[in-house]
Motif scaffolding. Structure first.
Motif, PDB file in Angstrom:
ATOM      1  N   SER A  38       3.199 -48.747   6.491  1.00 17.02           N
ATOM      2  CA  SER A  38       2.863 -49.042   7.911  1.00 17.02           C
ATOM      3  C   SER A  38       2.313 -47.561   8.590  1.00 17.02           C
ATOM      4  CB  SER A  38       4.044 -49.298   8.841  1.00 17.02           C
ATOM      5  OG  SER A  38       4.698 -50.541   8.074  1.00 17.02           O
ATOM      6  N   GLY A  39       2.142 -46.642   7.747  1.00 19.71           N
ATOM      7  CA  GLY A  39       1.588 -45.191   8.357  1.00 19.71           C
ATOM      8  C   GLY A  39       2.373 -44.380   9.269  1.00 19.71           C
ATOM      9  N   ILE A  40       3.789 -44.734   9.398  1.00 18.90           N
ATOM     10  CA  ILE A  40       4.622 -43.999  10.042  1.00 18.90           C
ATOM     11  C   ILE A  40       4.985 -42.653   9.207  1.00 18.90           C
ATOM     12  CG2 ILE A  40       6.995 -43.902  11.128  1.00 18.90           C
ATOM     13  CD1 ILE A  40       6.709 -47.113  11.136  1.00 18.90           C
ATOM     14  N   THR A  41       4.579 -41.488   9.984  1.00 25.13           N
ATOM     15  CA  THR A  41       4.913 -40.438   9.253  1.00 25.13           C
ATOM     16  C   THR A  41       6.238 -39.798   9.072  1.00 25.13           C
ATOM     17  OG1 THR A  41       4.661 -39.042  11.266  1.00 25.13           O
ATOM     18  CG2 THR A  41       2.450 -39.635  10.018  1.00 25.13           C
ATOM     19  N   PHE A  42       6.525 -38.969   8.136  1.00 25.20           N
ATOM     20  CA  PHE A  42       7.895 -38.658   8.142  1.00 25.20           C
ATOM     21  C   PHE A  42       8.659 -37.861   9.551  1.00 25.20           C
ATOM     22  CE2 PHE A  42       6.332 -38.216   3.693  1.00 25.20           C
ATOM     23  CZ  PHE A  42       7.206 -39.221   3.107  1.00 25.20           C
ATOM     24  N   ALA A  43       7.607 -37.052  10.297  1.00 22.72           N
ATOM     25  CA  ALA A  43       8.210 -36.559  11.460  1.00 22.72           C
ATOM     26  C   ALA A  43       8.342 -37.683  12.642  1.00 22.72           C
ATOM     27  CB  ALA A  43       6.957 -35.671  11.966  1.00 22.72           C
ATOM     28  N   THR A  44       7.632 -38.720  12.830  1.00 18.13           N
ATOM     29  CA  THR A  44       7.794 -39.852  13.360  1.00 18.13           C
ATOM     30  C   THR A  44       9.139 -40.395  13.164  1.00 18.13           C
ATOM     31  OG1 THR A  44       5.405 -39.996  13.922  1.00 18.13           O
ATOM     32  CG2 THR A  44       6.791 -41.800  14.393  1.00 18.13           C
ATOM     33  N   PHE A  45       9.251 -40.934  11.830  1.00 18.91           N
ATOM     34  CA  PHE A  45      10.379 -41.489  11.217  1.00 18.91           C
ATOM     35  C   PHE A  45      11.828 -40.703  11.625  1.00 18.91           C
ATOM     36  CE2 PHE A  45      13.707 -42.579   8.073  1.00 18.91           C
ATOM     37  CZ  PHE A  45      13.521 -43.926   7.962  1.00 18.91           C
ATOM     38  N   LEU A  46      11.658 -39.510  11.550  1.00 17.82           N
ATOM     39  CA  LEU A  46      12.730 -38.572  11.700  1.00 17.82           C
ATOM     40  C   LEU A  46      13.159 -38.481  13.289  1.00 17.82           C
ATOM     41  CD1 LEU A  46      12.379 -35.554   9.265  1.00 17.82           C
ATOM     42  CD2 LEU A  46      14.102 -37.484   9.105  1.00 17.82           C
ATOM     43  N   ALA A  47      12.179 -38.512  13.893  1.00 18.76           N
ATOM     44  CA  ALA A  47      12.535 -38.689  15.500  1.00 18.76           C
ATOM     45  C   ALA A  47      12.827 -39.852  15.872  1.00 18.76           C
ATOM     46  CB  ALA A  47      10.930 -38.142  16.235  1.00 18.76           C
ATOM     47  N   ARG A  48      12.352 -40.798  15.278  1.00 18.87           N
ATOM     48  CA  ARG A  48      12.968 -42.221  15.776  1.00 18.87           C
ATOM     49  C   ARG A  48      14.359 -42.365  15.361  1.00 18.87           C
ATOM     50  NH1 ARG A  48      12.853 -45.537  19.942  1.00 18.87           N
ATOM     51  NH2 ARG A  48      13.773 -47.635  19.219  1.00 18.87           N
ATOM     52  N   LEU A  49      14.483 -42.016  14.207  1.00 27.19           N
ATOM     53  CA  LEU A  49      16.000 -42.233  13.564  1.00 27.19           C
ATOM     54  C   LEU A  49      17.034 -41.381  14.343  1.00 27.19           C
ATOM     55  CD1 LEU A  49      17.660 -43.246  11.128  1.00 27.19           C
ATOM     56  CD2 LEU A  49      16.824 -41.044   9.992  1.00 27.19           C
ATOM     57  N   GLN A  50      16.697 -40.466  15.004  1.00 28.38           N
ATOM     58  CA  GLN A  50      17.648 -39.348  15.727  1.00 28.38           C
ATOM     59  C   GLN A  50      17.967 -40.190  16.937  1.00 28.38           C
ATOM     60  OE1 GLN A  50      16.259 -35.393  16.543  1.00 28.38           O
ATOM     61  NE2 GLN A  50      18.135 -34.821  17.549  1.00 28.38           N
ATOM     62  N   GLU A  51      16.819 -40.866  17.528  1.00 27.05           N
ATOM     63  CA  GLU A  51      17.060 -41.864  18.561  1.00 27.05           C
ATOM     64  C   GLU A  51      18.099 -43.098  18.534  1.00 27.05           C
ATOM     65  OE1 GLU A  51      13.386 -42.471  20.542  1.00 27.05           O
ATOM     66  OE2 GLU A  51      12.568 -40.441  20.632  1.00 27.05           O
ATOM     67  N   ALA A  52      17.560 -43.640  17.273  1.00 26.16           N
ATOM     68  CA  ALA A  52      18.303 -44.900  17.195  1.00 26.16           C
ATOM     69  C   ALA A  52      19.874 -44.998  16.605  1.00 26.16           C
ATOM     70  CB  ALA A  52      17.546 -45.786  16.126  1.00 26.16           C
ATOM     71  N   VAL A  53      20.177 -43.748  15.911  1.00 25.50           N
ATOM     72  CA  VAL A  53      21.255 -43.761  15.259  1.00 25.50           C
ATOM     73  C   VAL A  53      22.209 -42.417  15.886  1.00 25.50           C
ATOM     74  CG1 VAL A  53      22.685 -43.185  13.103  1.00 25.50           C
ATOM     75  CG2 VAL A  53      20.355 -44.498  13.115  1.00 25.50           C
ATOM     76  N   ASP A  54      23.369 -42.802  16.441  1.00 27.46           N
ATOM     77  CA  ASP A  54      24.277 -41.897  16.998  1.00 27.46           C
ATOM     78  C   ASP A  54      25.233 -41.606  15.685  1.00 27.46           C
ATOM     79  OD1 ASP A  54      25.740 -44.229  16.963  1.00 27.46           O
ATOM     80  OD2 ASP A  54      25.947 -44.067  19.329  1.00 27.46           O
ATOM     81  N   PHE A  55      26.138 -40.870  16.271  1.00 24.55           N
ATOM     82  CA  PHE A  55      27.200 -40.359  15.306  1.00 24.55           C
ATOM     83  C   PHE A  55      28.609 -41.529  14.983  1.00 24.55           C
ATOM     84  CE2 PHE A  55      31.627 -38.305  14.878  1.00 24.55           C
ATOM     85  CZ  PHE A  55      31.405 -37.590  13.321  1.00 24.55           C
ATOM     86  N   SER A  56      28.461 -42.369  15.933  1.00 31.58           N
ATOM     87  CA  SER A  56      29.367 -43.443  15.856  1.00 31.58           C
ATOM     88  C   SER A  56      29.049 -44.559  14.758  1.00 31.58           C
ATOM     89  CB  SER A  56      29.646 -44.413  16.917  1.00 31.58           C
ATOM     90  OG  SER A  56      28.343 -44.713  17.469  1.00 31.58           O
ATOM     91  N   SER A  57      27.584 -44.655  14.323  1.00 32.76           N
ATOM     92  CA  SER A  57      27.029 -45.366  13.132  1.00 32.76           C
ATOM     93  C   SER A  57      27.383 -44.612  11.998  1.00 32.76           C
ATOM     94  CB  SER A  57      25.476 -45.451  13.492  1.00 32.76           C
ATOM     95  OG  SER A  57      25.075 -46.264  14.785  1.00 32.76           O
ATOM     96  N   VAL A  58      27.391 -43.451  11.865  1.00 30.73           N
ATOM     97  CA  VAL A  58      27.645 -42.806  10.631  1.00 30.73           C
ATOM     98  C   VAL A  58      29.240 -42.862  10.430  1.00 30.73           C
ATOM     99  CG1 VAL A  58      27.498 -40.534   9.392  1.00 30.73           C
ATOM    100  CG2 VAL A  58      25.943 -41.091  11.055  1.00 30.73           C
ATOM    101  N   LEU A  59      29.982 -42.540  11.569  1.00 31.65           N
ATOM    102  CA  LEU A  59      31.446 -42.874  11.284  1.00 31.65           C
ATOM    103  C   LEU A  59      31.957 -44.228  10.995  1.00 31.65           C
ATOM    104  CD1 LEU A  59      33.817 -40.939  11.618  1.00 31.65           C
ATOM    105  CD2 LEU A  59      34.026 -41.557  13.864  1.00 31.65           C
ATOM    106  N   ALA A  60      31.176 -45.040  11.539  1.00 33.72           N
ATOM    107  CA  ALA A  60      31.606 -46.525  11.516  1.00 33.72           C
ATOM    108  C   ALA A  60      31.589 -46.824   9.713  1.00 33.72           C
ATOM    109  CB  ALA A  60      30.769 -47.496  12.147  1.00 33.72           C
ATOM    110  N   GLY A  61      30.598 -46.240   9.183  1.00 36.10           N
ATOM    111  CA  GLY A  61      30.677 -46.551   7.832  1.00 36.10           C
ATOM    112  C   GLY A  61      31.514 -45.781   7.032  1.00 36.10           C
ATOM    113  N   MET A  62      31.481 -44.463   7.448  1.00 33.87           N
ATOM    114  CA  MET A  62      32.555 -43.628   6.611  1.00 33.87           C
ATOM    115  C   MET A  62      33.957 -44.100   6.445  1.00 33.87           C
ATOM    116  SD  MET A  62      30.225 -41.838   4.996  1.00 33.87           S
ATOM    117  CE  MET A  62      31.287 -40.844   4.417  1.00 33.87           C
ATOM    118  N   ILE A  63      34.350 -44.506   7.696  1.00 34.38           N
ATOM    119  CA  ILE A  63      35.804 -44.842   7.816  1.00 34.38           C
ATOM    120  C   ILE A  63      36.145 -45.748   6.705  1.00 34.38           C
ATOM    121  CG2 ILE A  63      37.346 -45.889   9.143  1.00 34.38           C
ATOM    122  CD1 ILE A  63      36.111 -44.568  11.540  1.00 34.38           C
ATOM    123  N   LYS A  64      35.265 -46.783   6.517  1.00 33.49           N
ATOM    124  CA  LYS A  64      35.436 -47.798   5.246  1.00 33.49           C
ATOM    125  C   LYS A  64      35.714 -47.345   4.087  1.00 33.49           C
ATOM    126  CE  LYS A  64      32.438 -50.904   7.839  1.00 33.49           C
ATOM    127  NZ  LYS A  64      31.098 -51.679   7.751  1.00 33.49           N
TER     128      LYS A  64
END
Length: 390
Positions: free
Chosen positions: A307-333
Motif C-alpha cells: 500500500s505504500g505506507i512508510t514505516f514512519a507513517t505506520f508507527l505514527a498511526r499505530l501510536q494513535e490507534a493503540v493505547d496501553f489498555s490494548s496491550v494490557l488486555a492481551g497480556m493479562i490473558k
C-alpha cells in the motif's frame, strides 16, 4: 521286517472306550433308581457316554441315586456333563468314596448363566443416544477435579518449600524456561510474522475500495495486541510444550518413576509439575511480547510494499490507534492460558496407563483439550472486557 508296535495313543483311546460308562439299576416298578458311573470322565472320553445319559434323562425324573465310586478320573468337562444330567433327572442323591469329585460337582452351578440379551425396551434408544454425552460430562467433571487438585498441590508445595533449606531448585525452572520459551522463539517469530503480514494484506485489500488503507494499521494493531497474539502463541505452546509435558510425565508413569518418587517421600506434583507451571507462566507472556513485535513488523513490511505506507507513517498511526489498555488486555490473558496448558498437560500425563497406545491417546487429548480450553477462556475474557468496557 517286524511290524511296528501299536501306537500307545491308540491303546489309550481303546481303553477309554471300554472304561467310560454309566449303568442304571432300578426296581421292577421303576422306583429306587441308581446310576453308577465308572471309568474315565474327562474331555477325551465323555462323548462316548453322552448318548446313554440323554436316553436315561428322557425316561423321567423320579428320585435317584448317582454313585461315582467307580470313576477313575474326572475333569471340569466331565463334571459339567454329570451336573447337567443330574439337573435333568431332578431329585438326586450324590455318593462317592472320592471327596474331590463331590467337591468339584458341588462347586458347579446347576446350569450355565444365560447370555445377556440386548435391551429392546423403548428407552434403549434414548440410553444409547445420551450415554456418550453423560460419560463426557462425568469425564469433564473428573478432569476438573484433577486439575484443581494439581493446581492446589502445586501452590501448597511451593508454600512449603519456601521455608526449607533444600526447596525447589531454580535450575529446574531455568531449564524448563529454556526448553519451553527460548527454544520456541524461532517458530513463534516466523508464525507471528506471517500472521501479521496476512492480516495486513487482506485488510488493505478490502479497505482499498473505501480509500481507507491507512486504517489497516488500526486493524492489525488492535487485533494482534488484544486477541491474536496471545491466542496463537498459547495454541502453539499447547501443541509444542503441552504435548511434551504429557509425554514426559506419561513416560515416567509407565516406567513407575512416579511411584518411586512417592516411595522416596517426594511429591510428584511438586517435583515434576510445579517447575513446568512456573516456567510456562514466565515464558508465555514473554513469547506473547515477541509475537506481537513480529506480527507488527510483518504488517509494516506488507503495508509498505502493498500500500505504500512508510514505516514512519505506520508507527505514527499505530501510536494513535493503540493505547496501553490494548496491550494490557492481551497480556493479562497470558498467565491464565499458561496455567491452563500446564495443568491440562499434567492431568493427561498422570492418566497414562502402561501401554504406548495409552501414551499416544493422552498426548492427543492433552493438545486438543488445551486448545479448546484456551479458546474458551479467550472468549470469556472478551465477554468480560466488553462488560466492563475495557
Amino acid at each position: 521286517m517286524q511290524p511296528s508296535p501299536e501306537d500307545p495313543t491308540d491303546v489309550t483311546r481303546s481303553q477309554v472306550k471300554t472304561d467310560t460308562d454309566v449303568q442304571l439299576a432300578e426296581a421292577d416298578d421303576g422306583s429306587n433308581r441308581a446310576y453308577r458311573f465308572s471309568g474315565d470322565w474327562r474331555s477325551v472320553s465323555i462323548h462316548l457316554a453322552t448318548p446313554k445319559l440323554d436316553a436315561f434323562a428322557a425316561k423321567g425324573g423320579e428320585p435317584a441315586e448317582v454313585d461315582l465310586s467307580d470313576v477313575t478320573a474326572m475333569d471340569t468337562a466331565g463334571a459339567w456333563v454329570i451336573r447337567r444330567f443330574m439337573t435333568q433327572i431332578g431329585d438326586v442323591t450324590l455318593t462317592s468314596d472320592k471327596p474331590r469329585y463331590l467337591e468339584l460337582l458341588n462347586a458347579l452351578p446347576e446350569k450355565l448363566p444365560e447370555p445377556a440379551s440386548e435391551d429392546k425396551k423403548p428407552g434403549s434408544l434414548f440410553v444409547r443416544l445420551f450415554t456418550p454425552i453423560g460419560n463426557s460430562v462425568v469425564s469433564a467433571w473428573e478432569d476438573t477435579i484433577a486439575a484443581m487438585f494439581i493446581l492446589g498441590s502445586a501452590v501448597r508445595g511451593a508454600q512449603l518449600k519456601l521455608g526449607r533449606q533444600s526447596g525447589l531448585s531454580p535450575a529446574a525452572i531455568v531449564s524448563q524456561i529454556d526448553r519451553m520459551g527460548v527454544q520456541a522463539v524461532p517458530i513463534i517469530l516466523l508464525m507471528s510474522f506471517l500472521i501479521g503480514a496476512i492480516i495486513a494484506q487482506q485488510g488493505a485489500f478490502q479497505l482499498r475500495y473505501f480509500g481507507a488503507e491507512l486504517f489497516v494499521v488500526d486493524l492489525v494493531g488492535i487485533l494482534q495486541l488484544r486477541e491474536i497474539g496471545v491466542l496463537l502463541t498459547a495454541i502453539m505452546i499447547a501443541g509444542r510444550s503441552g504435548s511434551a509435558i504429557t509425554a514426559e510425565i506419561g513416560s515416567m508413569k509407565m516406567r513407575e518413576e512416579i511411584d518411586a518418587l512417592k516411595v522416596m517421600g517426594l511429591s510428584p506434583i511438586g517435583v515434576l509439575v510445579f517447575p513446568r507451571l512456573v516456567a510456562l507462566t514466565i515464558a508465555l507472556p514473554l513469547l506473547t511480547i515477541i509475537a506481537n513485535f513480529a506480527a507488527l513488523t510483518g504488517a509494516a513490511v506488507v503495508t509498505w510494499s502493498y500500500s505504500g505506507i512508510t514505516f514512519a507513517t505506520f508507527l505514527a498511526r499505530l501510536q494513535e490507534a493503540v493505547d496501553f489498555s490494548s496491550v494490557l488486555a492481551g497480556m493479562i490473558k497470558a498467565p491464565f492460558m499458561a496455567l491452563i496448558i500446564g495443568v491440562v498437560a499434567a492431568v493427561e500425563g498422570l492418566k497414562v496407563g502402561g501401554s504406548a497406545e495409552s501414551l499416544g491417546k493422552h498426548v492427543t487429548q492433552s493438545v486438543v483439550k488445551s486448545i479448546f480450553v484456551v479458546i474458551l477462556v479467550d472468549g470469556l475474557f472478551a465477554i468480560f472486557y466488553a462488560a466492563i468496557n475495557f
